[in-house]
Design a protein around this motif. Structure first.
Motif, PDB file in Angstrom:
ATOM      1  N   TYR A  12       0.840  -1.199   0.000  1.00 33.45           N
ATOM      2  CA  TYR A  12       0.000   0.000   0.000  1.00 33.45           C
ATOM      3  C   TYR A  12       0.876   1.249   0.000  1.00 33.45           C
ATOM      4  CZ  TYR A  12      -4.094  -2.860   1.263  1.00 33.45           C
ATOM      5  OH  TYR A  12      -5.113  -3.767   1.293  1.00 33.45           O
ATOM      6  N   GLU A  13       1.975   1.192   0.753  1.00 30.79           N
ATOM      7  CA  GLU A  13       2.889   2.332   0.827  1.00 30.79           C
ATOM      8  C   GLU A  13       3.523   2.595  -0.533  1.00 30.79           C
ATOM      9  OE1 GLU A  13       2.992  -0.296   2.936  1.00 30.79           O
ATOM     10  OE2 GLU A  13       2.324   0.608   4.817  1.00 30.79           O
ATOM     11  N   ASP A  14       3.909   1.524  -1.240  1.00 31.87           N
ATOM     12  CA  ASP A  14       4.500   1.671  -2.573  1.00 31.87           C
ATOM     13  C   ASP A  14       3.512   2.332  -3.537  1.00 31.87           C
ATOM     14  OD1 ASP A  14       6.816   0.343  -1.732  1.00 31.87           O
ATOM     15  OD2 ASP A  14       6.131  -1.603  -2.494  1.00 31.87           O
ATOM     16  N   VAL A  15       2.272   1.874  -3.500  1.00 38.17           N
ATOM     17  CA  VAL A  15       1.240   2.423  -4.379  1.00 38.17           C
ATOM     18  C   VAL A  15       1.003   3.894  -4.060  1.00 38.17           C
ATOM     19  CG1 VAL A  15      -1.187   2.277  -5.063  1.00 38.17           C
ATOM     20  CG2 VAL A  15       0.135   0.179  -4.739  1.00 38.17           C
ATOM     21  N   ALA A  16       0.931   4.210  -2.784  1.00 40.71           N
ATOM     22  CA  ALA A  16       0.715   5.605  -2.370  1.00 40.71           C
ATOM     23  C   ALA A  16       1.833   6.498  -2.896  1.00 40.71           C
ATOM     24  CB  ALA A  16       0.622   5.696  -0.852  1.00 40.71           C
ATOM     25  N   ARG A  17       3.053   6.028  -2.786  1.00 40.32           N
ATOM     26  CA  ARG A  17       4.196   6.812  -3.287  1.00 40.32           C
ATOM     27  C   ARG A  17       4.146   6.926  -4.812  1.00 40.32           C
ATOM     28  NH1 ARG A  17       7.205   4.480   0.788  1.00 40.32           N
ATOM     29  NH2 ARG A  17       7.671   2.691  -0.502  1.00 40.32           N
ATOM     30  N   ALA A  18       3.877   5.814  -5.489  1.00 37.19           N
ATOM     31  CA  ALA A  18       3.872   5.805  -6.957  1.00 37.19           C
ATOM     32  C   ALA A  18       2.797   6.720  -7.524  1.00 37.19           C
ATOM     33  CB  ALA A  18       3.664   4.381  -7.466  1.00 37.19           C
ATOM     34  N   LEU A  19       1.649   6.769  -6.869  1.00 39.34           N
ATOM     35  CA  LEU A  19       0.538   7.584  -7.355  1.00 39.34           C
ATOM     36  C   LEU A  19       0.462   8.951  -6.685  1.00 39.34           C
ATOM     37  CD1 LEU A  19      -2.220   4.822  -7.595  1.00 39.34           C
ATOM     38  CD2 LEU A  19      -0.716   5.675  -9.396  1.00 39.34           C
ATOM     39  N   ASP A  20       1.350   9.177  -5.728  1.00 38.26           N
ATOM     40  CA  ASP A  20       1.404  10.441  -4.990  1.00 38.26           C
ATOM     41  C   ASP A  20       0.056  10.773  -4.346  1.00 38.26           C
ATOM     42  OD1 ASP A  20       2.747  12.665  -3.975  1.00 38.26           O
ATOM     43  OD2 ASP A  20       2.112  13.933  -5.649  1.00 38.26           O
ATOM     44  N   ILE A  21      -0.458   9.779  -3.609  1.00 39.11           N
ATOM     45  CA  ILE A  21      -1.714   9.942  -2.875  1.00 39.11           C
ATOM     46  C   ILE A  21      -1.521   9.409  -1.459  1.00 39.11           C
ATOM     47  CG2 ILE A  21      -3.222   9.845  -4.901  1.00 39.11           C
ATOM     48  CD1 ILE A  21      -3.753   6.905  -4.303  1.00 39.11           C
ATOM     49  N   PRO A  22      -2.367   9.839  -0.523  1.00 37.44           N
ATOM     50  CA  PRO A  22      -2.255   9.347   0.848  1.00 37.44           C
ATOM     51  C   PRO A  22      -2.577   7.846   0.930  1.00 37.44           C
ATOM     52  CG  PRO A  22      -3.630  11.314   0.758  1.00 37.44           C
ATOM     53  CD  PRO A  22      -3.386  10.884  -0.651  1.00 37.44           C
ATOM     54  N   ILE A  23      -1.978   7.179   1.884  1.00 39.12           N
ATOM     55  CA  ILE A  23      -2.203   5.741   2.048  1.00 39.12           C
ATOM     56  C   ILE A  23      -3.667   5.436   2.376  1.00 39.12           C
ATOM     57  CG2 ILE A  23      -1.597   5.618   4.489  1.00 39.12           C
ATOM     58  CD1 ILE A  23      -0.129   2.946   3.702  1.00 39.12           C
ATOM     59  N   GLY A  24      -4.327   6.334   3.073  1.00 38.08           N
ATOM     60  CA  GLY A  24      -5.748   6.145   3.360  1.00 38.08           C
ATOM     61  C   GLY A  24      -6.577   6.097   2.082  1.00 38.08           C
ATOM     62  N   THR A  25      -6.179   6.878   1.090  1.00 38.52           N
ATOM     63  CA  THR A  25      -6.862   6.866  -0.202  1.00 38.52           C
ATOM     64  C   THR A  25      -6.636   5.527  -0.891  1.00 38.52           C
ATOM     65  OG1 THR A  25      -6.569   9.252  -0.395  1.00 38.52           O
ATOM     66  CG2 THR A  25      -7.063   8.055  -2.426  1.00 38.52           C
ATOM     67  N   VAL A  26      -5.427   5.008  -0.804  1.00 39.34           N
ATOM     68  CA  VAL A  26      -5.125   3.693  -1.369  1.00 39.34           C
ATOM     69  C   VAL A  26      -6.022   2.649  -0.728  1.00 39.34           C
ATOM     70  CG1 VAL A  26      -3.377   1.878  -1.596  1.00 39.34           C
ATOM     71  CG2 VAL A  26      -2.733   4.276  -1.924  1.00 39.34           C
TER      72      VAL A  26
END
Length: 51
Positions: A12-26
């Motif tokens: 989830y952290e990787d996705v949040a960083r890759a998409l530049d969105i908060p982890i809660g959004t992920v």
């Protein structure tokens, strides 16, 4: 997002960083995507057995 987690094996952290969105959004988007996928699979299965 679902594919990034499932097929690319991203956290989830990787996705949040890759998409530049908060982890809660992920987390919330994944929850919704999984629910929609589940509903689509159930509908497909019901159509297969009803037909």
């Amino acid at each position: 997002m679902l594919l990034l987690v499932a097929w690319a094996d991203m956290t989830y952290e990787d996705v949040a960083r890759a998409l530049d969105i908060p982890i809660g959004t992920v987390r919330s988007r994944l929850h919704r995507a999984r629910a929609r996928t589940r509903q689509a699979l159930v509908a497909t299965r019901e159509e297969a057995f009803d037909g």
